[in-house]
Design a protein around this motif. Structure first.
Motif, PDB file in Angstrom:
ATOM      1  N   TYR A 256       0.845  -1.197   0.000  1.00  0.00           N
ATOM      2  CA  TYR A 256       0.000   0.000   0.000  1.00  0.00           C
ATOM      3  C   TYR A 256       0.880   1.247   0.000  1.00  0.00           C
ATOM      4  N   SER A 257       0.566   2.172  -0.903  1.00  0.00           N
ATOM      5  CA  SER A 257       1.344   3.404  -1.029  1.00  0.00           C
ATOM      6  C   SER A 257       0.405   4.599  -1.167  1.00  0.00           C
ATOM      7  N   VAL A 258       0.860   5.746  -0.671  1.00  0.00           N
ATOM      8  CA  VAL A 258       0.096   6.995  -0.797  1.00  0.00           C
ATOM      9  C   VAL A 258       1.025   8.079  -1.314  1.00  0.00           C
ATOM     10  N   TRP A 259       0.548   8.830  -2.304  1.00  0.00           N
ATOM     11  CA  TRP A 259       1.324   9.945  -2.841  1.00  0.00           C
ATOM     12  C   TRP A 259       0.429  11.175  -2.985  1.00  0.00           C
ATOM     13  N   ASN A 260       0.975  12.341  -2.693  1.00  0.00           N
ATOM     14  CA  ASN A 260       0.296  13.594  -2.985  1.00  0.00           C
ATOM     15  C   ASN A 260       0.412  13.908  -4.470  1.00  0.00           C
ATOM     16  N   ALA A 261      -0.691  14.321  -5.067  1.00  0.00           N
ATOM     17  CA  ALA A 261      -0.684  14.764  -6.464  1.00  0.00           C
ATOM     18  C   ALA A 261      -1.072  16.234  -6.490  1.00  0.00           C
ATOM     19  N   GLY A 262      -0.085  17.071  -6.274  1.00  0.00           N
ATOM     20  CA  GLY A 262      -0.285  18.512  -6.267  1.00  0.00           C
ATOM     21  C   GLY A 262       0.964  19.192  -6.779  1.00  0.00           C
ATOM     22  N   SER A 263       0.874  20.492  -7.010  1.00  0.00           N
ATOM     23  CA  SER A 263       2.001  21.232  -7.565  1.00  0.00           C
ATOM     24  C   SER A 263       3.009  21.644  -6.509  1.00  0.00           C
ATOM     25  N   GLY A 264       2.557  21.743  -5.238  1.00  0.00           N
ATOM     26  CA  GLY A 264       3.421  22.248  -4.192  1.00  0.00           C
ATOM     27  C   GLY A 264       3.513  23.760  -4.159  1.00  0.00           C
ATOM     28  N   ARG A 265       2.666  24.431  -4.972  1.00  0.00           N
ATOM     29  CA  ARG A 265       2.686  25.897  -5.038  1.00  0.00           C
ATOM     30  C   ARG A 265       1.288  26.430  -4.720  1.00  0.00           C
ATOM     31  N   PRO A 266       1.107  27.157  -3.619  1.00  0.00           N
ATOM     32  CA  PRO A 266      -0.219  27.722  -3.323  1.00  0.00           C
ATOM     33  C   PRO A 266      -0.486  28.963  -4.161  1.00  0.00           C
ATOM     34  N   THR A 267      -1.696  29.042  -4.685  1.00  0.00           N
ATOM     35  CA  THR A 267      -2.115  30.187  -5.488  1.00  0.00           C
ATOM     36  C   THR A 267      -3.435  30.697  -4.945  1.00  0.00           C
ATOM     37  N   SER A 268      -3.544  31.997  -4.732  1.00  0.00           N
ATOM     38  CA  SER A 268      -4.786  32.535  -4.181  1.00  0.00           C
ATOM     39  C   SER A 268      -5.855  32.631  -5.258  1.00  0.00           C
ATOM     40  N   VAL A 269      -7.095  32.662  -4.813  1.00  0.00           N
ATOM     41  CA  VAL A 269      -8.213  32.794  -5.744  1.00  0.00           C
ATOM     42  C   VAL A 269      -8.080  34.076  -6.559  1.00  0.00           C
ATOM     43  N   LEU A 270      -7.704  35.170  -5.912  1.00  0.00           N
ATOM     44  CA  LEU A 270      -7.596  36.433  -6.648  1.00  0.00           C
ATOM     45  C   LEU A 270      -6.413  36.425  -7.614  1.00  0.00           C
ATOM     46  N   GLU A 271      -5.357  35.676  -7.299  1.00  0.00           N
ATOM     47  CA  GLU A 271      -4.278  35.497  -8.272  1.00  0.00           C
ATOM     48  C   GLU A 271      -4.788  34.777  -9.514  1.00  0.00           C
TER      49      GLU A 271
END
Length: 365
Positions: A256-271
């Motif tokens: 069993y393995s778990v991985w995050n699938a995200g960019s690692g960069r937070p972006t605001s809604v207004l951005e």
């Protein structure tokens, strides 16, 4: 490999189907079309030049699913079928529990019965809760999530882990997906949500005059501009993560393995709003709306484990997300055509008849 994709007629599903076929796999889709559209599979066939059988059945229907396993010679499964928050009225905890857990139970039983030993399943960043430690890494606890959807995602992960560890030879990988956006660069497939959808779809609706303005959940968040921040990953990058996980899950030396699938960069809604305005050359009207309970101010992934073990990292930017989504929405302002027996040609490509194998929220939440 011959891979069964549950939910393959949906947004992430259809892009994953294209990516799997382009990687050399044979793909079979199971989807009850409650959130998917047969036109998405038809267009995936056009994009890849390969036939993709579509079985229109509920994954939780064990008799129907067993017939599919009996005839399709499945070697691996990518599990994307499930109910997710959409902001629709009447959507409640029972919908999440019954659909998401029930489909997983049935799928696992069929896999065990037919000796299918490789599964990659979609989970959600919602398992980290409304006040997550950021960046969120896979070793953080997920038992404190405070939404019904997040709890079902966490429970589903536990079921998958328990079965993987008890069933000799079974290998299960889970991708905790952050916020998907964008569309295929052809404009052929994208988010089919003409009356709702995520942030990008709502932005396009404002520009197209379908929606008066965008509702932004709050302006007092502890972020640079006061709006919520999210980890936005292009849907084609997300699809590539599923392809990488299918290849890797059979090679890692653990059940069993778990991985995050995200960019690692937070972006605001207004951005995102400002980027969308720059891409379209159009102004987007928005207003500050009430903040629903359970809204995280900031949520983003630590994707380093996926890069290390899957060799995967997102390559597209938020500007790419906005540009590709806008291309899709301009060409498909009302989403996919609502036809079951065939579909109209999409602008920029050649349509063809669909072959059915069997029948059987405001942003910031």
């Amino acid at each position: 490999m011959r891979i069964l994709v549950t939910g393959g007629a949906g947004y992430v599903g259809s892009h994953t189907v294209v990516a799997l076929v382009e990687a050399g796999h044979d793909v079979v889709v199971v989807d009850d079309l409650s959130n998917g559209n047969p036109a998405a599979v038809s267009r995936a066939e056009t994009l890849t030049g390969r036939h993709v059988p579509l079985h229109v059945v509920d994954v939780a229907d064990i008799d129907a699913l067993e017939r599919i396993f009996d005839t399709e010679r499945v070697e691996a499964v990518v599990h994307l079928a499930g109910r997710r928050p959409t902001g629709s009225r009447g959507q409640g905890p029972l919908d999440f529990y019954e659909t998401n857990l029930g489909a997983t139970f049935t799928l696992l039983r069929c896999m065990v019965w037919y000796g299918v030993d490789r599964l990659v399943a979609a989970s959600s960043a919602a398992v980290y809760g409304s006040a997550p430690t950021v960046p969120s890494s896979e070793d953080l606890p997920t038992t404190s999530t405070d939404s019904a959807f997040g709890r079902t995602a966490s429970m589903t992960e536990q079921v998958l882990a328990d079965v993987a560890r008890s069933q000799r030879g079974l290998r299960v990988g889970v991708l905790r997906c952050f916020t998907a956006g964008g569309a295929h660069p052809s404009g052929a497939i994208g988010e089919d949500a003409p009356r709702g959808g995520g942030l990008l779809t709502q932005l396009g609706q404002v520009v197209l005059g379908v929606r008066d303005q965008l509702d932004v959940h709050g302006d007092g968040h502890p972020t640079p501009d006061g709006s919520p921040m999210r980890d936005i990953v292009h849907v084609d990058d997300l699809a590539a993560a599923f392809v990488a996980a299918v290849d890797a899950v059979g090679e890692v030396d653990r059940p069993y393995s778990v991985w995050n699938a995200g960019s690692g960069r937070p972006t605001s809604v207004l951005e995102v709003v400002r980027t969308f305005e720059a891409v379209t050359g159009r102004r987007v009207a928005y207003r500050t709306a009430a903040v629903p309970a359970g809204t995280a101010s900031v949520s983003y992934a630590d994707p380093s484990l996926a890069e290390e073990e899957l060799g995967w990292r997102p390559v597209r930017t938020v500007a790419d997300v906005c540009a590709d989504h806008w291309r899709w929405q301009m060409r498909n302002p009302s989403g996919y055509p609502g036809l079951v027996g065939g579909e109209r040609p999409w602008r920029g490509g050649v349509g063809h008849r669909l072959r059915l194998v069997s029948s059987g929220t405001p942003w910031g939440a």
